[in-house]
Enzyme design. Sequence first.
Site, PDB file in Angstrom:
ATOM      1  N   CYS A  64       0.825  -1.214   0.000  1.00 13.70           N
ATOM      2  CA  CYS A  64       0.000   0.000   0.000  1.00 13.70           C
ATOM      3  C   CYS A  64       0.854   1.257   0.000  1.00 13.70           C
ATOM      4  O   CYS A  64       1.964   1.280   0.527  1.00 13.70           O
ATOM      5  CB  CYS A  64      -0.881   0.026   1.236  1.00 13.70           C
ATOM      6  SG  CYS A  64      -1.910  -1.418   1.417  1.00 13.70           S
TER       7      CYS A  64
ATOM      8  N   HIS B 115      20.440 -36.103  -5.514  1.00 17.95           N
ATOM      9  CA  HIS B 115      19.732 -36.537  -4.299  1.00 17.95           C
ATOM     10  C   HIS B 115      18.226 -36.370  -4.432  1.00 17.95           C
ATOM     11  O   HIS B 115      17.517 -36.367  -3.426  1.00 17.95           O
ATOM     12  CB  HIS B 115      20.274 -35.777  -3.084  1.00 17.95           C
ATOM     13  CG  HIS B 115      21.732 -36.011  -2.854  1.00 17.95           C
ATOM     14  ND1 HIS B 115      22.219 -37.214  -2.405  1.00 17.95           N
ATOM     15  CD2 HIS B 115      22.805 -35.222  -3.075  1.00 17.95           C
ATOM     16  CE1 HIS B 115      23.547 -37.155  -2.341  1.00 17.95           C
ATOM     17  NE2 HIS B 115      23.923 -35.952  -2.749  1.00 17.95           N
TER      18      HIS B 115
ATOM     19  N   LYS C  82       6.655  -4.036  -3.684  1.00 14.87           N
ATOM     20  CA  LYS C  82       8.076  -3.682  -3.610  1.00 14.87           C
ATOM     21  C   LYS C  82       8.575  -3.678  -2.176  1.00 14.87           C
ATOM     22  O   LYS C  82       9.695  -4.081  -1.895  1.00 14.87           O
ATOM     23  CB  LYS C  82       8.272  -2.304  -4.255  1.00 14.87           C
ATOM     24  CG  LYS C  82       9.713  -1.824  -4.278  1.00 14.87           C
ATOM     25  CD  LYS C  82      10.554  -2.680  -5.184  1.00 14.87           C
ATOM     26  CE  LYS C  82      12.018  -2.326  -5.142  1.00 14.87           C
ATOM     27  NZ  LYS C  82      12.852  -3.436  -5.673  1.00 14.87           N
TER      28      LYS C  82
ATOM     29  N   GLU D  59      18.842 -16.952  -6.778  1.00 19.50           N
ATOM     30  CA  GLU D  59      18.409 -15.613  -7.167  1.00 19.50           C
ATOM     31  C   GLU D  59      17.938 -15.584  -8.630  1.00 19.50           C
ATOM     32  O   GLU D  59      16.929 -14.950  -8.961  1.00 19.50           O
ATOM     33  CB  GLU D  59      19.569 -14.624  -6.931  1.00 19.50           C
ATOM     34  CG  GLU D  59      19.354 -13.198  -7.400  1.00 19.50           C
ATOM     35  CD  GLU D  59      18.150 -12.486  -6.775  1.00 19.50           C
ATOM     36  OE1 GLU D  59      17.557 -13.009  -5.822  1.00 19.50           O
ATOM     37  OE2 GLU D  59      17.795 -11.413  -7.289  1.00 19.50           O
TER      38      GLU D  59
ATOM     39  N   TRP E   2      -2.890  -2.645  -1.525  1.00 17.87           N
ATOM     40  CA  TRP E   2      -2.457  -4.014  -1.842  1.00 17.87           C
ATOM     41  C   TRP E   2      -3.221  -4.897  -0.865  1.00 17.87           C
ATOM     42  O   TRP E   2      -2.990  -4.830   0.340  1.00 17.87           O
ATOM     43  CB  TRP E   2      -0.946  -4.121  -1.639  1.00 17.87           C
ATOM     44  CG  TRP E   2      -0.334  -5.399  -2.088  1.00 17.87           C
ATOM     45  CD1 TRP E   2       0.042  -5.734  -3.360  1.00 17.87           C
ATOM     46  CD2 TRP E   2       0.031  -6.524  -1.266  1.00 17.87           C
ATOM     47  NE1 TRP E   2       0.605  -6.989  -3.377  1.00 17.87           N
ATOM     48  CE2 TRP E   2       0.610  -7.499  -2.116  1.00 17.87           C
ATOM     49  CE3 TRP E   2      -0.088  -6.805   0.086  1.00 17.87           C
ATOM     50  CZ2 TRP E   2       1.072  -8.717  -1.650  1.00 17.87           C
ATOM     51  CZ3 TRP E   2       0.372  -8.033   0.557  1.00 17.87           C
ATOM     52  CH2 TRP E   2       0.947  -8.981  -0.313  1.00 17.87           C
TER      53      TRP E   2
ATOM     54  N   ARG F 163       5.232   0.174  -5.972  1.00 23.93           N
ATOM     55  CA  ARG F 163       5.174  -0.633  -4.751  1.00 23.93           C
ATOM     56  C   ARG F 163       4.260  -1.842  -4.899  1.00 23.93           C
ATOM     57  O   ARG F 163       4.327  -2.767  -4.099  1.00 23.93           O
ATOM     58  CB  ARG F 163       4.665   0.221  -3.587  1.00 23.93           C
ATOM     59  CG  ARG F 163       5.631   1.302  -3.165  1.00 23.93           C
ATOM     60  CD  ARG F 163       4.965   2.299  -2.264  1.00 23.93           C
ATOM     61  NE  ARG F 163       4.680   1.776  -0.953  1.00 23.93           N
ATOM     62  CZ  ARG F 163       5.426   1.983   0.127  1.00 23.93           C
ATOM     63  NH1 ARG F 163       6.512   2.690   0.036  1.00 23.93           N
ATOM     64  NH2 ARG F 163       5.089   1.492   1.295  1.00 23.93           N
TER      65      ARG F 163
ATOM     66  N   ASN G 172      -1.960   2.076   5.805  1.00 20.56           N
ATOM     67  CA  ASN G 172      -1.056   0.987   5.432  1.00 20.56           C
ATOM     68  C   ASN G 172      -0.822   0.160   6.678  1.00 20.56           C
ATOM     69  O   ASN G 172      -0.649   0.729   7.760  1.00 20.56           O
ATOM     70  CB  ASN G 172       0.308   1.527   4.985  1.00 20.56           C
ATOM     71  CG  ASN G 172       0.259   2.198   3.638  1.00 20.56           C
ATOM     72  OD1 ASN G 172      -0.780   2.255   3.016  1.00 20.56           O
ATOM     73  ND2 ASN G 172       1.395   2.716   3.188  1.00 20.56           N
ATOM     74  N   GLY G 173      -0.753  -1.145   6.536  1.00 18.33           N
ATOM     75  CA  GLY G 173      -0.499  -1.988   7.704  1.00 18.33           C
ATOM     76  C   GLY G 173      -1.678  -2.899   7.986  1.00 18.33           C
ATOM     77  O   GLY G 173      -2.577  -3.039   7.159  1.00 18.33           O
TER      78      GLY G 173
ATOM     79  N   GLU H 180       9.347 -14.465 -10.433  1.00 16.82           N
ATOM     80  CA  GLU H 180       8.659 -13.220 -10.080  1.00 16.82           C
ATOM     81  C   GLU H 180       8.060 -12.511 -11.279  1.00 16.82           C
ATOM     82  O   GLU H 180       6.953 -12.006 -11.209  1.00 16.82           O
ATOM     83  CB  GLU H 180       9.666 -12.231  -9.483  1.00 16.82           C
ATOM     84  CG  GLU H 180      10.080 -12.489  -8.092  1.00 16.82           C
ATOM     85  CD  GLU H 180      11.046 -11.400  -7.653  1.00 16.82           C
ATOM     86  OE1 GLU H 180      10.669 -10.606  -6.799  1.00 16.82           O
ATOM     87  OE2 GLU H 180      12.179 -11.346  -8.167  1.00 16.82           O
TER      88      GLU H 180
ATOM     89  N   LYS I   8      14.212 -14.485  -9.798  1.00 11.77           N
ATOM     90  CA  LYS I   8      13.942 -13.416 -10.773  1.00 11.77           C
ATOM     91  C   LYS I   8      12.975 -13.915 -11.847  1.00 11.77           C
ATOM     92  O   LYS I   8      12.038 -13.223 -12.220  1.00 11.77           O
ATOM     93  CB  LYS I   8      15.228 -12.926 -11.466  1.00 11.77           C
ATOM     94  CG  LYS I   8      16.162 -12.059 -10.668  1.00 11.77           C
ATOM     95  CD  LYS I   8      15.681 -10.661 -10.382  1.00 11.77           C
ATOM     96  CE  LYS I   8      14.868 -10.571  -9.148  1.00 11.77           C
ATOM     97  NZ  LYS I   8      15.479 -10.462  -7.868  1.00 11.77           N
TER      98      LYS I   8
HETATM   99  C1  F6R Z   1      12.782  -9.961  -5.113  1.00 13.81           C
HETATM  100  C2  F6R Z   1      12.581  -8.969  -4.096  1.00 13.81           C
HETATM  101  C3  F6R Z   1      12.121  -9.409  -2.761  1.00 13.81           C
HETATM  102  C4  F6R Z   1      12.816  -8.598  -1.670  1.00 13.81           C
HETATM  103  C5  F6R Z   1      12.250  -8.952  -0.300  1.00 13.81           C
HETATM  104  C6  F6R Z   1      12.958  -8.205   0.794  1.00 13.81           C
HETATM  105  O1  F6R Z   1      13.171  -9.401  -6.315  1.00 13.81           O
HETATM  106  O2  F6R Z   1      12.753  -7.801  -4.322  1.00 13.81           O
HETATM  107  O3  F6R Z   1      12.338 -10.767  -2.579  1.00 13.81           O
HETATM  108  O4  F6R Z   1      14.179  -8.839  -1.730  1.00 13.81           O
HETATM  109  O5  F6R Z   1      10.884  -8.655  -0.251  1.00 13.81           O
HETATM  110  O6  F6R Z   1      12.837  -6.834   0.640  1.00 13.81           O
HETATM  111  P1  F6R Z   1      13.860  -5.827   1.270  1.00 13.81           P
HETATM  112  O7  F6R Z   1      15.190  -6.068   0.670  1.00 13.81           O
HETATM  113  O8  F6R Z   1      13.325  -4.475   0.949  1.00 13.81           O
HETATM  114  O9  F6R Z   1      13.874  -6.106   2.753  1.00 13.81           O
END
Ligand code: F6R
Length: 614
Positions: free
Chosen positions: A2, A510, A609, A487, A75, A27, A101-102, A494, A491
């Site tokens: 949010c 395994h 985000k 990672e 959100w 976000r 928010n929250g 996502e 990517k």
């Molecule tokens: C993936 C991504 C998320 C963040 C995670 C932690 O691309 O961006 O997995 O890494 O939500 O967020 P931060 O780093 O802001 O604590």
Amino acid sequence: MCGIVGYIGFREAYPILIKGLHRLEYRGYDSAGVAIINDENKLSVYKAKGRVKDLEDYARDKNVTGTIGIAHTRWATHGEPSNANAHPHYSQSESLALIHNGIIENYAVLKTQLINKGYSFHSSTDTEVLVQLIEYIKQLNKCDLFAAVQIALNQVVGAYAIAVIEKGNPDQIIAARKSSPLVIGIGEGEFFLGSDASPIVEYTKKVVYLDDEEIAIIKRDEDPKIFTISNIERTHEVKELEMNLSQLERGGYPHFMLKEIFEQPETLKNCMSGRINVEGTNVTLSGIIDHKDKFVNAKRIIIIACGTSWHAGLIGEYLFEEFCRIPVEVEYASEFRYRNPVICPDDIVIAISQSGETADSLAAIEMARKAGAFVYGVCNVVGSSIPRNTDSGSYTHCGHEIGVASTKAFTAQVTVLTMMALAIAKEKNTIDEDNYHSIIGELQNIPSKIERILKLSNEIKKLSLIFTYAQNFIYLGRGYNYPIALEGALKLKEISYIHAEGYPAAEMKHGPIALIDNEMPVVAIATNSAIYEKVVSNIQEIKARKGRIIAIINEGDETMKALADHYVEIPATDECLDPLLTSIPLQLLAYHIAVNKNRDVDMPRNLAKSVTVE
Ligand code: F6R
């Protein structure tokens, strides 16, 4: 997650609020809304499911004039994305409008109490409960809005950043926060409100960050007054924003994610700047120097993080153990906070977070601090909650990251962890002098090597076309590149919504090797390392089962070229720095596949985000 925008001043609020909502789109959200008090003191709320553009379309023929307003991108947490659940929410008499928010955890109990007192609800949200509670308290106690908010916030359990406005009172916004960020922008006779600085930065660089359990009374032409929920007045230093407007624009790139991938040579230079001396021979981090004894005497390092930042933490584990000889544990913040971990006063806890606002990481930090550990933050967003709640830390200085899928923040986190490991190892005498200088020298070559890899974007795009319709992917790596396999898979998941898994290459036999057939693309990171031969053998095992190998290899590696179905050749570097290079082609591969699939690359479905709820 949010987003909040607010404005009070002398200009028309609506265009500022809408622009602010656009700035917050990165976000992640599923509905948007705005509340405005117009010149006749009428409080109007307009909301729409979908994008900010849908809200604009809806509000096009409505009266949106007025110089005070609040706006929100939602959100969904409580209740599906819908017009009714979108914020702002009116109180029963429609005299208050609130954005939030929250999560209000005790909303169900409060809601029942309010229903018993005759209140009715039009949404499934916890937020509507809060605005009704404020109105109820205001009427019961015959108090002003500030006092009612203060009493209400003493009754709620959970996290909030809120802004409330009141019909007939066009001169104030009441705002408050707990565990969810809120920043006030200070203009000349006008004030702005944001859940982060992005909706504010084009109007003012002067900001005040609210702390937990603080309420601000923001009035036109007056300095904001800030009180705690227990009514203690607080003063706050006005801070200068480091963010600039160009960071919020795509700058000719089709997506923020691509822009941010291409920014990495520059962001890593910024990250190293002032930390590696001009001769390029020494690394100094003030956060380490100021607490040298803590690091030298640390018995253990615990790294806490989520998602991509957790992957950076795994690379940190390899770095700290290899160079500093300190045992390291890497924990998901969300797990760490709910078990009963053994934390000792001579432990150092390193919290890694791009946003500095991740709810689980913040809770884990609080727990570690209560247990007496020294907590060090590695964060990107200056002034965010994690740097303000840790004992010391290092910023990653890679600029505002907008693409939901983290790219440049990840490589900057790895760079900071590398510099930390080198600086601590030097202090502890656990690194050989030549090795120390050679790694620092090579670290400075990384930006130009990334530039060379970025030139392969078109080649990777062609490769992506072959695999766009794959249903699954496996990513393999070992040693420093095992976290990169995780990672790379994250990517892809996502932004393309293709199922992908990362594994340490030798683990395949395994269990997961059962998945291999001629339909399965396997991205194998097979660059030079002490265990290169072993990685090649692991890839042979995949090849023998007809898996389709896409290999990330060093330039001129004929063995791997012969073995792989497809390959991307990247420059070689020191083994401990390899993740900074191997991550780049995997970012590009995920990006191009997602674009081929016409995905919303910068705002993938269901993602936010900054994850400010647990
Ligand atoms: C993936 C991504 C998320 C963040 C995670 C932690 O691309 O961006 O997995 O890494 O939500 O967020 P931060 O780093 O802001 O604590």
